[in-house]
Design a protein around this motif. Structure first.
Motif, PDB file in Angstrom:
ATOM      1  N   LYS A   1       0.798  -1.210   0.000  1.00 18.73           N
ATOM      2  CA  LYS A   1       0.000   0.000   0.000  1.00 18.73           C
ATOM      3  C   LYS A   1       0.844   1.279   0.000  1.00 18.73           C
ATOM      4  CE  LYS A   1      -3.924   2.159   1.868  1.00 18.73           C
ATOM      5  NZ  LYS A   1      -5.284   2.090   2.003  1.00 18.73           N
ATOM      6  N   PHE A   2       1.933   1.278   0.756  1.00 16.39           N
ATOM      7  CA  PHE A   2       2.682   2.534   0.957  1.00 16.39           C
ATOM      8  C   PHE A   2       4.066   2.536   0.303  1.00 16.39           C
ATOM      9  CE2 PHE A   2      -0.283   2.116   4.540  1.00 16.39           C
ATOM     10  CZ  PHE A   2      -0.995   3.296   4.402  1.00 16.39           C
ATOM     11  N   LYS A   3       4.396   1.471  -0.399  1.00 17.53           N
ATOM     12  CA  LYS A   3       5.699   1.362  -1.103  1.00 17.53           C
ATOM     13  C   LYS A   3       6.846   1.779  -0.186  1.00 17.53           C
ATOM     14  CE  LYS A   3       3.579   0.367  -5.053  1.00 17.53           C
ATOM     15  NZ  LYS A   3       2.188   0.422  -4.625  1.00 17.53           N
ATOM     16  N   ASN A   4       7.631   2.761  -0.656  1.00 18.90           N
ATOM     17  CA  ASN A   4       8.800   3.135   0.146  1.00 18.90           C
ATOM     18  C   ASN A   4       8.595   4.466   0.878  1.00 18.90           C
ATOM     19  OD1 ASN A   4      11.280   2.312   1.073  1.00 18.90           O
ATOM     20  ND2 ASN A   4      12.417   3.303  -0.572  1.00 18.90           N
ATOM     21  N   GLU A   5       7.346   4.803   1.151  1.00 18.45           N
ATOM     22  CA  GLU A   5       7.060   6.086   1.819  1.00 18.45           C
ATOM     23  C   GLU A   5       7.481   6.102   3.273  1.00 18.45           C
ATOM     24  OE1 GLU A   5       3.367   8.437   1.026  1.00 18.45           O
ATOM     25  OE2 GLU A   5       2.785   6.533   0.107  1.00 18.45           O
ATOM     26  N   ILE A   6       7.628   4.915   3.845  1.00 20.73           N
ATOM     27  CA  ILE A   6       8.029   4.828   5.251  1.00 20.73           C
ATOM     28  C   ILE A   6       8.829   3.531   5.422  1.00 20.73           C
ATOM     29  CG2 ILE A   6       5.915   3.613   6.040  1.00 20.73           C
ATOM     30  CD1 ILE A   6       6.072   5.591   8.537  1.00 20.73           C
ATOM     31  N   GLY A   7       9.840   3.581   6.288  1.00 17.46           N
ATOM     32  CA  GLY A   7      10.658   2.389   6.527  1.00 17.46           C
ATOM     33  C   GLY A   7       9.972   1.444   7.496  1.00 17.46           C
ATOM     34  N   ILE A   8      10.240   0.155   7.329  1.00 17.77           N
ATOM     35  CA  ILE A   8       9.712  -0.845   8.263  1.00 17.77           C
ATOM     36  C   ILE A   8      10.881  -1.531   8.963  1.00 17.77           C
ATOM     37  CG2 ILE A   8       8.358  -2.954   8.568  1.00 17.77           C
ATOM     38  CD1 ILE A   8       6.827  -2.294   6.071  1.00 17.77           C
ATOM     39  N   MET A   9      10.814  -1.515  10.275  1.00 17.96           N
ATOM     40  CA  MET A   9      11.826  -2.189  11.084  1.00 17.96           C
ATOM     41  C   MET A   9      11.176  -3.360  11.805  1.00 17.96           C
ATOM     42  SD  MET A   9      13.542  -0.417  14.432  1.00 17.96           S
ATOM     43  CE  MET A   9      13.677  -1.401  15.929  1.00 17.96           C
ATOM     44  N   CYS A  10      11.882  -4.489  11.861  1.00 17.98           N
ATOM     45  CA  CYS A  10      11.365  -5.658  12.587  1.00 17.98           C
ATOM     46  C   CYS A  10      12.423  -6.221  13.505  1.00 17.98           C
ATOM     47  CB  CYS A  10      10.951  -6.760  11.614  1.00 17.98           C
ATOM     48  SG  CYS A  10       9.589  -6.298  10.549  1.00 17.98           S
ATOM     49  N   ASP A  11      12.011  -6.590  14.700  1.00 18.49           N
ATOM     50  CA  ASP A  11      12.898  -7.280  15.622  1.00 18.49           C
ATOM     51  C   ASP A  11      13.307  -8.642  15.061  1.00 18.49           C
ATOM     52  OD1 ASP A  11      12.845  -5.366  17.670  1.00 18.49           O
ATOM     53  OD2 ASP A  11      12.614  -6.918  19.218  1.00 18.49           O
ATOM     54  N   VAL A  12      14.548  -9.005  15.328  1.00 17.60           N
ATOM     55  CA  VAL A  12      14.964 -10.384  15.095  1.00 17.60           C
ATOM     56  C   VAL A  12      15.245 -10.970  16.479  1.00 17.60           C
ATOM     57  CG1 VAL A  12      16.690 -11.879  14.042  1.00 17.60           C
ATOM     58  CG2 VAL A  12      15.982  -9.774  12.876  1.00 17.60           C
ATOM     59  N   ALA A  13      14.368 -11.850  16.925  1.00 17.75           N
ATOM     60  CA  ALA A  13      14.458 -12.495  18.244  1.00 17.75           C
ATOM     61  C   ALA A  13      13.245 -13.394  18.353  1.00 17.75           C
ATOM     62  CB  ALA A  13      14.449 -11.473  19.379  1.00 17.75           C
TER      63      ALA A  13
END
Ligand code: PBG
Length: 328
Positions: free
Chosen positions: A114-126
């Motif tokens: 929906k938002f392409k690269n308009e906002i970054g996505i961060m995800c925990d690795v754990a």
């Protein structure tokens, strides 16, 4: 440094007017300095309150577009996704972490579409949102296994990268995981996926409300002292940070935030690398509940966020990030 003395020197001269104070101010905060954590939950049409975190909610996927759209409109550069995992999806090995239909994977895909690269996505690795014991890795005879856990974290990283995650944030504190994850990402052609290492992460009692938010409060017993850092130490933080930088971290993080400003400052001075700070759930609860006291007001939130900037943080993960217009 000192160029004169009283009475010819008066430091109050620069402070006497608002315009003058604005000219000499050394630090400032804008929405560009913030990352908004978002808690995800299974189901439909739910915005679920979290008891220990006033004004913070868990959202079902159908509500996520609305939340992300607001974050973009407010000028936030990045969001961080955290799943509340139903008990029946948890097990000893945290296998739900590798399910390509898990909440985080579905959310990444939905947001990217929906938002392409308009906002970054961060995800925990754990693994802690997914394990029945609540530890960040594979748990055996009272110990979290290091090298065996890394193998799972690599697969979790690759899966989240494949879904479209921009920034992987290992929050597990296993030794050597940054290098191994970087190598695996490069090999699978995810060369541009960034690594934000929770490099100096302390075994802290300030994480309590977060564990409630992701549903690991009841299952988790004991502490994480065999892998997260001892809060009595600061030299050790520099060692952790320097290793993660050598292994390929693009950005390093200090966590918790406000009680650890000394750590932020010494890391920034020594390494000249982007340093982020996490104003964690316990800090948020204390501040938010404090504001209910009539002698305390929301300006204390602004003051405490500015302290991160003054200490040298480039950005702050904060549960206040969706209300900056009321704070800054
Ligand atoms: C999981 C993780 C934790 C937080 C972020 N990622 C909790 C923990 O390590 O137990 C805490 C965030 C907060 O308290 O706001 N590894």
């Amino acid at each position: 440094m000192i160029t004169g003395k009283f009475p010819s020197l008066r430091l109050r001269r620069n402070r006497k007017s608002d315009w003058s104070r604005r000219l000499v101010e050394e630090n400032n905060l804008t929405p560009n300095d913030f990352i908004l954590p978002i808690f995800l939950i299974d189901g439909k049409n739910k915005k679920q309150a979290i008891k220990s975190m006033p004004d913070v909610y868990r959202y079902t996927l159908d509500k996520i577009s609305f939340v992300v759209d607001k974050a973009i409109k407010k000028g936030l550069p990045m969001i961080a996704l955290f799943p509340y995992t139903e008990k029946n999806k948890k097990n000893d090995l945290g296998t739900e972490a590798l399910n390509e239909n898990n909440l985080v994977c579905k959310a990444i895909q939905l947001i990217k579409k929906k938002f392409k690269n308009e906002i970054g996505i961060m995800c925990d690795v754990a693994l802690d949102p997914y394990t029945s014991h609540g530890h960040d890795g594979l748990f055996k005879s009272g110990y979290v296994l290091n090298d065996e856990t890394i193998k799972v974290l690599i697969n979790q990283s690759l899966l989240q990268a494949q879904m479209g995650c921009d920034v992987l944030a290992p929050s597990d504190m296993m030794d050597g995981r940054i290098g191994k994850i970087r190598k695996a990402l490069d090999k699978e052609n995810f060369k541009n996926v960034q690594i934000l290492s929770y490099a100096a992460k302390y075994a802290s009692s300030f994480y309590g409300p977060f564990r409630d938010a992701i549903g690991s409060k009841n299952s988790f017993k004991g502490d994480k002292k065999t892998y997260q850092m001892d809060f009595k130490n600061s030299d050790e933080a520099l060692r952790e940070i320097s290793l993660d930088i050598k292994e390929g971290a693009d950005i390093v993080m200090v966590k918790p935030g406000m009680p650890y400003l000394d750590i932020i400052k010494s890391i920034k001075e020594k390494f000249k690398i982007p340093v982020f700070a996490y104003q964690v759930s316990g800090e948020y609860s204390l501040l938010s509940n404090g504001i209910k006291n009539e002698l305390v007001n929301k300006n204390i939130v602004f003051e405490s966020l500015m302290a991160f900037k003054r200490a040298g943080a480039n950005a702050i993960i904060s549960y206040y990030a969706d209300r900056l217009d009321k704070i800054l």
